[in-house]
Write a protein that holds these residues in place. Sequence first.
Motif, PDB file in Angstrom:
ATOM      1  N   ARG A  51       0.838  -1.209   0.000  1.00 51.85           N
ATOM      2  CA  ARG A  51       0.000   0.000   0.000  1.00 51.85           C
ATOM      3  C   ARG A  51       0.864   1.247   0.000  1.00 51.85           C
ATOM      4  NH1 ARG A  51      -3.358  -1.585   5.253  1.00 51.85           N
ATOM      5  NH2 ARG A  51      -1.167  -1.744   5.849  1.00 51.85           N
ATOM      6  N   THR A  52       2.028   1.156   0.657  1.00 56.78           N
ATOM      7  CA  THR A  52       2.886   2.332   0.801  1.00 56.78           C
ATOM      8  C   THR A  52       4.263   2.132   0.174  1.00 56.78           C
ATOM      9  OG1 THR A  52       3.560   1.418   2.926  1.00 56.78           O
ATOM     10  CG2 THR A  52       1.786   3.044   2.958  1.00 56.78           C
ATOM     11  N   ASN A  53       4.517   0.910  -0.328  1.00 57.33           N
ATOM     12  CA  ASN A  53       5.842   0.549  -0.838  1.00 57.33           C
ATOM     13  C   ASN A  53       6.946   0.744   0.203  1.00 57.33           C
ATOM     14  OD1 ASN A  53       5.560  -0.562  -3.419  1.00 57.33           O
ATOM     15  ND2 ASN A  53       5.107   1.470  -4.271  1.00 57.33           N
ATOM     16  N   THR A  54       6.652   0.463   1.453  1.00 55.36           N
ATOM     17  CA  THR A  54       7.704   0.551   2.455  1.00 55.36           C
ATOM     18  C   THR A  54       8.159  -0.852   2.858  1.00 55.36           C
ATOM     19  OG1 THR A  54       5.930   0.772   4.077  1.00 55.36           O
ATOM     20  CG2 THR A  54       7.113   2.786   3.494  1.00 55.36           C
ATOM     21  N   VAL A  55       9.434  -0.932   3.175  1.00 53.70           N
ATOM     22  CA  VAL A  55       9.995  -2.198   3.647  1.00 53.70           C
ATOM     23  C   VAL A  55       9.591  -2.381   5.105  1.00 53.70           C
ATOM     24  CG1 VAL A  55      12.120  -3.496   4.036  1.00 53.70           C
ATOM     25  CG2 VAL A  55      11.948  -1.944   2.087  1.00 53.70           C
ATOM     26  N   ILE A  56       8.941  -3.494   5.412  1.00 51.77           N
ATOM     27  CA  ILE A  56       8.501  -3.723   6.797  1.00 51.77           C
ATOM     28  C   ILE A  56       9.325  -4.819   7.472  1.00 51.77           C
ATOM     29  CG2 ILE A  56       6.137  -2.884   6.497  1.00 51.77           C
ATOM     30  CD1 ILE A  56       6.397  -6.527   6.570  1.00 51.77           C
TER      31      ILE A  56
END
Length: 279
Positions: A51-56
Amino acid sequence: QAKQSGRNRWQFFSTELEAQVQERHQLEQYMHHALEHQMFEVFYQAKVDARTNTVIGLEALLRLKDRKGEFISPAVFIPFAEENGLIVPIGQMVMQQVFEHVHHWQQSGIELVVSINISVVQFKQPTFLESVHAALLQHNVKPEGIEFEITEGVLAKNSEESRAVLAELKALGLQISIDDFGTGYSSLSYLKRFPIDVLKIDQSFVRDMLTDASDAAIVEAIINLGRSLGLKLIAEGVETVDQAQALLAKGCHLMQGYHYCRPMPFKAICDYIQQASRF
Ligand code: C2E
Ligand code: MG
Ligand code: MG
Ligand code: MG
C-alpha cells in the motif's frame, strides 16, 4: 541373452547408485568444510507493504557457493543437512549471523522484523530454546525484531511439545510465522491451539493465481481464514505488478518476491533499505 542384459542393467544401476552415494558424500564433506571456514553467507530479501511501498521486514536466506563459485540451491543442501544432522550447527550459525546484523540495524535505529527459517529438525532439538535465549542475550537483540518461520511439519508431530516451545518463544517476545502455508498436511485446528502471528501464503498459489481459478480460490480462502483469526498475512513469490494488485484487491497487503526485491548480501540490503526509506 536375457540373463546377459539383466546383468548389464544391474551393473548400470549399481554404478549410478555408487555415483550418487559418492556425490552425497562429497557434498557432506564440502558442507563440513564450509561450516569450518565460514563459507555460508546469509542473504536478505525485503518484505514490503504494497500500500505504501515501504519495507517492513526482511527474510534471511542462506547461501553457499560450490568450488566453482556457483550457488548450490538451499532446496538441495537444506534437506540434505536435515538428513545428516548438519542442520543443527548450520541453523546455529545462521542465528548468530542474523542476530549480529539485527543488532547493527537496531543500533542504527532501523526497526525491521527479520525472519529466520527454522528447520523441524532444529526446532525439535532439546537445546533449541536455550540456544535462542543465549543468542538473544549474547547479541543484545530486542526479540520483537526477530521472527521465526516454521512449517506445518513442526506442528504435525509431537504437537504438545511443539506448542510448549512456541509458547516459550512467544514469551521471549519473538514472532512466529507459518511458512509455505497451505502445502502441509496438518489439520487447520492447530491455528487455534498454537500461538501464531503470521501466515505466509505459499508461492505456488501466488504463481498461478491469475491463470488458475483454483489457485485464486485457495489464496482467497487463506486470506479470509487469516483475517478472521486475526493473523497477519504475507504473500511470497510475488513476481509481477498484476499479482501484487490482485493480492491487494483480495485484502493481502504484505508481500515478498522478485517484483520488489531479490535476496541479496548484507551490504546490498543495507543500501536497499536506505533507498527504500527515501521513496
Ligand atoms: P522459503 O523459506 O519458502 O523461502 C522462499 C524462497 O523463494 C527462497 O528460495 C527465495 O529466494 C525464493 N523467492 C523469493 N521471491 C521469489 C519470487 O518472486 N519467485 C520465485 N520463484 N522465488 C522467490 P531459496 O533462498 O532458494 O530458499 C529455498 C528454501 O530453503 C527456503 O524456502 C527455506 O525453506 C530453505 N532455507 C533457506 N535458507 C534457510 C535457512 O537459513 N535455514 C533453513 N532451515 N532453511 C532455509
Ligand atoms: Mg521462509
Ligand atoms: Mg516459503
Ligand atoms: Mg519453501
